[in-house]
Design a protein around this motif. Structure first.
Motif, short mmCIF file in Angstrom:
data_model
loop_
_atom_site.label_atom_id
_atom_site.label_comp_id
_atom_site.label_asym_id
_atom_site.label_seq_id
_atom_site.Cartn_x
_atom_site.Cartn_y
_atom_site.Cartn_z
N ALA A 116 0.84 -1.21 -0.10
CA ALA A 116 0.21 0.05 -0.03
C ALA A 116 0.76 1.19 0.20
CB ALA A 116 -0.80 0.10 1.30
N GLY B 230 -1.29 -0.50 10.19
CA GLY B 230 -0.15 -1.19 11.05
C GLY B 230 0.90 -0.44 11.23
N ASP C 125 3.05 2.80 13.01
CA ASP C 125 2.84 3.65 14.12
C ASP C 125 2.65 4.90 13.86
OD1 ASP C 125 3.36 1.25 15.81
OD2 ASP C 125 5.48 1.36 15.24
N ARG D 226 -1.28 1.74 18.83
CA ARG D 226 -0.30 2.13 18.10
C ARG D 226 -0.19 3.68 17.87
NH1 ARG D 226 1.64 -1.51 14.87
NH2 ARG D 226 0.60 -3.47 14.35
N PHE E 238 8.30 -7.52 4.49
CA PHE E 238 7.01 -6.93 3.62
C PHE E 238 5.91 -6.09 4.28
CE2 PHE E 238 7.87 -11.21 2.05
CZ PHE E 238 8.32 -11.03 0.52
N PRO F 276 4.80 -3.13 7.36
CA PRO F 276 5.05 -1.80 7.12
C PRO F 276 6.34 -1.58 8.36
CG PRO F 276 2.76 -2.15 7.97
CD PRO F 276 3.33 -3.58 7.88
N PRO F 277 7.13 -0.60 8.03
CA PRO F 277 8.54 -0.37 8.82
C PRO F 277 8.24 -0.13 10.16
CG PRO F 277 8.06 1.59 7.45
CD PRO F 277 6.92 0.67 6.98
N ALA F 278 9.03 -0.84 10.98
CA ALA F 278 8.50 -0.96 12.63
C ALA F 278 9.74 -0.07 13.17
CB ALA F 278 8.91 -2.17 13.12
N PRO G 189 3.89 -5.61 17.29
CA PRO G 189 4.82 -5.59 16.01
C PRO G 189 3.76 -5.40 14.80
CG PRO G 189 4.38 -7.70 17.18
CD PRO G 189 4.08 -6.88 18.18
N PRO G 190 4.59 -4.84 13.90
CA PRO G 190 3.60 -4.40 12.72
C PRO G 190 3.07 -5.57 11.86
CG PRO G 190 5.96 -4.10 12.08
CD PRO G 190 5.48 -4.46 13.79
N PRO G 191 2.00 -5.82 11.41
CA PRO G 191 1.88 -6.96 10.66
C PRO G 191 2.66 -7.60 9.58
CG PRO G 191 0.51 -5.22 9.71
CD PRO G 191 1.45 -4.69 10.83
N VAL G 192 2.71 -8.87 9.28
CA VAL G 192 3.69 -9.36 8.42
C VAL G 192 3.47 -8.66 7.08
CG1 VAL G 192 4.49 -11.49 7.36
CG2 VAL G 192 3.90 -11.36 10.06
N PHE G 193 2.04 -8.79 6.66
CA PHE G 193 1.91 -8.27 5.47
C PHE G 193 1.01 -6.88 5.70
CE2 PHE G 193 2.23 -12.87 4.74
CZ PHE G 193 3.42 -12.61 3.87
N PRO G 194 1.18 -5.98 4.77
CA PRO G 194 0.31 -4.77 5.08
C PRO G 194 -0.90 -4.97 4.71
CG PRO G 194 1.84 -4.69 2.94
CD PRO G 194 2.33 -5.71 3.67
N PRO G 195 -1.82 -4.57 5.56
CA PRO G 195 -3.46 -4.56 5.39
C PRO G 195 -3.66 -3.72 4.04
CG PRO G 195 -3.02 -3.59 7.15
CD PRO G 195 -1.54 -3.91 6.74
N PRO G 196 -4.99 -3.85 3.44
CA PRO G 196 -4.99 -3.09 2.30
C PRO G 196 -5.34 -1.82 2.78
CG PRO G 196 -7.04 -4.68 2.79
CD PRO G 196 -5.95 -5.13 3.24
N GLY G 197 -4.83 -0.73 2.10
CA GLY G 197 -4.93 0.73 2.29
C GLY G 197 -6.37 1.35 2.29
N LYS G 198 -6.59 1.82 3.30
CA LYS G 198 -7.96 2.62 3.32
C LYS G 198 -7.88 4.04 3.85
CE LYS G 198 -8.58 0.67 7.99
NZ LYS G 198 -9.56 -0.29 8.74
#
Lengths: 276, 545
Positions: A44, A93, A95, A119, B371, B373-375, B420-429
């Motif tokens: 995204a 996801g 922060d 977050r 893959f 989002p950056p943490a 922790p961020p999700p392993v795969f980015p969720p669909p953008g909204k």
């Protein structure tokens, strides 16, 4: 040769029924998990742009890290857009941080708007100088979205040196972040990459003519005053609702703009609004 | 092959510990004394002082007569304890088996370490090792041990301790090798006796009466003693003589006694003069905190709680603890927290000394997703939160939480520990486009003129009869009661919707009973106001924005 091997492996796995697993998962369990590259969700944030709110995204129309200043008086939707941006970032996801000079966040309402509070880092400075220092620290930490709300009328805000805004701008560029700056009047000078002015906030009401009983929303017009070194002077309407309509997908891109009380004669106002 | 030991020795340890606490004195003529007043005797002296003629054991007046500008310091047990801990930590970084040998002496078990280092450096294969001549292997081991010794010296210098290294197969040989000027000194395995032989007998530090006897026998070196028959020496000098003879032959049966790792880290010093103001203390404290954080860093730890103990003048002690929101090693942040703590609660007496004790904890670590989002870096995040807490106050930084109840101004803050961020980015909204409210904390008191059903305007706050009739009167104009209230609200009401009743805590002595209104003023601003039924006062507690 490698392509042929991959094809053979794919056919073999398909024959064993692996391909029917959800999300194209080839192997599962305690070990490694394999996914086809084509099954990976599209990134995204590949363009670096942060989706905030459809009308504003269309208005800004840029990709990448920016310092965006949103200028406007009270009740023009600035804070709502900031909350929407936080909801978008945390929902994806990422922060995010809110530097809240006015101490104005309602956590319960923000959660209902879609903000993932776990977050969100909420920083509540007392002075403009503290707010700018906090924003710079947060950008340097790596927050991809920092919202700095300068409140309604910060005292002493006019005397913030230009160097502070330039530092913030450079921090944004260095960290590839987005800084949304909400100000009651232009404060960042030439440092902002984009300046949007919000004006014409017109509330919409529902209820009887003699006394409307419910606030329905807010209609405002946002104008892009500056984008980079240009002054495009583009504008777009912005509609904000007090409550989500039954179908949220259609509500986001509502084809009919909400008419405000000022657009209609007093006698016709409630019926027209209720007709929506 | 016998075990190999390294001895890490800091010569003139009381002086080295003092100079570690006061690095500005390096290069000056400094002595460390033991005793009081004119009876104080020089325990250790720097090279400029020794060059000027000052010797160990002189009284302080004698020393000052030789060098009037001599800087004299008493022994500082706190500095010596800190330096001792730092030396042990340097050794811990090289080997898990370390023995505390006393003042400025640490023994390190090198079992396996040179082979490991050699394997990393030369990448020799097993076949080559077998074909390698014995002499070459022996010399390469010595070279690796010398390199290891140099690394130990560099690590000790980073801890502000000038150390010497001796490597041998016994503790005694290693200690004597470490006392030589040339450092590092490596004694090859099995050559301890030949290494010790040419050295003067005083290196074995025999008891005074034994030393006199040996001198009368005409023995000058260790080798002279070693060449005597063991039985004859034992029959004349007893058990002490037998042990001394064995030592002279390089036999040291004492095994290494590893110590348990320290659980707490502390740094501090006794001050020469009591400090009255904060700035000098922070200057001295900064150096101590830097040393403390370096020690934590060497162990891959961070500080999660800092305990500050202040020694007051003339007597007394003031202890306080600073809890950190997350483990950090940022000296600037810790110093700011110490400053804020002391400014908030001054100790009330001059400071004669201090100790910083850090409670160690593992820094936060996280696996970055490929893959997703950056943490945020947990370490940097912890440092930032600590700095923000020191800048704004701990109650003004955190993760917001909703509180069960109806009053909108209430909230709770939790520690910011994002998942922790999700392993795969969720669909953008995008955002849902809902109108948000700026909450006014605390609510702004208003003077409201209400319009009753008969179009009679009444100042609501002064009309007690309106308290029970929430339905009919509508706000007609608003004005903040205080002239300097922020935000300032003033205007005629165009539209008002309400009231909505809110009740909370009806079971308590002070329940909240409010009548809420949404009002649009003549300038287009939208406010959320309420009337407190108990006090009949009006307040604005939010702005739709």
């Amino acid at each position: 040769m490698r392509a042929l091997q991959a094809l053979a492996l794919e056919q073999f796995l398909a024959g064993r029924g692996f391909a029917k697993k959800p999300n194209g998962m080839l192997l599962s369990g305690t070990g490694a998990r394999l996914l086809r590259a084509s099954d990976l969700p599209a990134a995204a944030a590949s363009s670096g742009a942060l989706a905030i709110h459809s009308p504003l995204d269309a208005l800004l129309g840029f990709a990448g890290s920016k310092l965006v200043e949103i200028v406007g008086r009270r009740s023009t939707g600035r804070f709502s857009i900031a909350v929407a941006a936080l909801a978008s970032a945390t929902g994806g996801g990422q922060d995010a941080a809110l530097v809240d000079l006015g101490d104005a966040l309602d956590p319960e309402a923000a959660e209902q708007t879609g903000v993932d509070l776990t977050r969100l880092l909420w920083v509540r400075p007392r002075k403009v100088k503290e707010a700018l220092a906090a924003a710079e620290m947060l950008l340097a930490t790596g927050f991809r979205l920092v919202v700095a709300d300068m409140g309604l009328a910060p005292r002493g805000g006019r005397f913030v040196p230009d160097a502070a805004w330039v530092r913030l701008s450079r921090a944004v560029a260095a960290q590839e972040s987005t800084l949304l700056l909400l100000t009651p009047y232009r404060m960042s000078g030439i440092a902002a990459d984009a300046v949007v002015s919000a004006s014409g906030g017109r509330p919409a009401w529902r209820g009887s003519a003699r006394g409307p009983s419910l606030l329905a929303g807010l209609d405002a017009r946002w104008t892009l005053e500056k984008l980079g070194r240009e002054s495009p002077d583009r504008s777009a309407p912005l509609t904000l609702w007090c409550f989500p309509p039954p179908k949220q997908e259609s509500f986001l891109d509502h084809p009919i703009p909400l008419r405000s009380r000022c657009d209609l004669p007093m006698a016709d106002r409630p019926a027209a609004l209720l007709a929506h | 092959m016998p075990a190999r030991l390294a001895c890490l020795s800091v010569p003139l340890f009381p002086l080295a510990a003092r100079l570690r606490s006061e690095p500005d004195l390096k290069g000056e003529a400094v002595v460390v004394c033991e005793g009081n007043g004119n009876a104080a005797r020089v325990l250790a002296a720097t090279r400029p002082a020794r060059k000027a003629g000052i010797e160990i054991g002189m009284t302080l007046p004698q020393s000052r007569a030789i060098l009037p500008r001599l800087v004299a310091r008493p022994r500082d047990p706190e500095s010596e304890r800190s330096a001792r801990e730092a030396l042990l930590e340097v050794a811990d970084a090289f080997s898990p088996r370390v023995e505390d040998g006393g003042e400025g002496i640490v023994y390190i078990d090198l079992d396996g370490i040179p082979a490991l280092a050699r394997g990393e450096s030369s990448q020799l294969s097993a076949v080559n090792c077998q074909l390698e001549p014995l002499v070459t292997r022996h010399s390469s081991l010595v070279t690796v041990e010398q390199q290891l010794g140099r690394e130990l010296i560099i690590a000790a210098e980073k801890a502000s301790l000038p150390a010497r290294i001796g490597i041998a197969s016994s503790k005694l040989s290693a200690r004597i090798a470490a006392s030589l000027a040339q450092s590092p000194t490596v004694v090859p395995s099995g050559e301890e006796a030949s290494f010790l032989a040419p050295l003067p007998l005083a290196r074995l530090a025999p008891a005074l009466e034994i030393a006199d006897t040996l001198e009368r026998w005409g023995l000058a070196t260790i080798g002279d003693l070693a060449r005597l028959p063991e039985g004859e020496v034992a029959s004349r000098l007893g058990e002490i003589g037998r042990v001394l003879h064995a030592t002279a032959r390089g036999i040291d049966p004492r095994p290494l006694e590893p110590r348990l790792p320290a659980l707490s880290f502390s740094e501090g010093m006794d001050l020469e003069w009591p400090l009255l103001t904060l700035e000098p203390f922070l200057f001295v404290g900064n150096a101590a905190l830097e040393r403390l954080m370096r020690r934590l860093e060497s162990q891959a730890l961070a500080c999660t709680r800092l305990e500050v103990t202040l020694k007051l003048d003339p007597d007394g002690c003031d202890a306080r603890a600073i809890a950190l929101p997350a483990p950090t090693r940022d000296v600037k942040t810790l110093l700011t927290l110490v400053r804020l703590e002391l400014e908030a609660r001054p100790p009330g007496s001059p400071l004669a000394g201090f100790t910083f004790a850090a409670h160690p904890d593992r820094p936060r670590r996280a696996q970055l997703a490929l893959f997703g989002p950056p943490a945020l870096s947990p370490d940097r995040l912890a440092t930032t939160i600590a700095r923000l807490a020191s800048l704004l106050g701990a109650d003004r930084v955190g993760s917001p939480r909703a509180v069960d109840g109806h009053r909108p101004e209430r909230f709770a803050l939790a520690r910011y520990e994002p998942p922790p961020p999700p392993v795969f980015p969720p669909p953008g909204k995008t955002g849902r486009g809902l109108l948000a409210v700026r909450v006014l904390r605390p609510p702004v008191e208003l003077e409201v003129i209400v319009k009753e059903s008969g179009d009679r305007s009444v100042i609501a706050a002064r009309s007690g009869e309106l308290s029970g009739s929430s339905g009919s009167p509508r706000p007609a104009s608003l004005k903040t009661r205080a002239s300097d209230a922020v935000p300032h609200i003033d205007g005629a009401v165009r539209v008002a919707a309400g009231p909505w009743c809110m009740e909370e805590g009806w079971w308590s002595d002070s329940p909240d009973q409010r009548d809420y209104w949404d009002v649009e003023l003549s300038d287009g601003a939208l406010y959320r106001i309420y009337r407190d039924r108990r006090s009949t006062q009006w307040f604005a507690d939010g702005i739709y924005d």
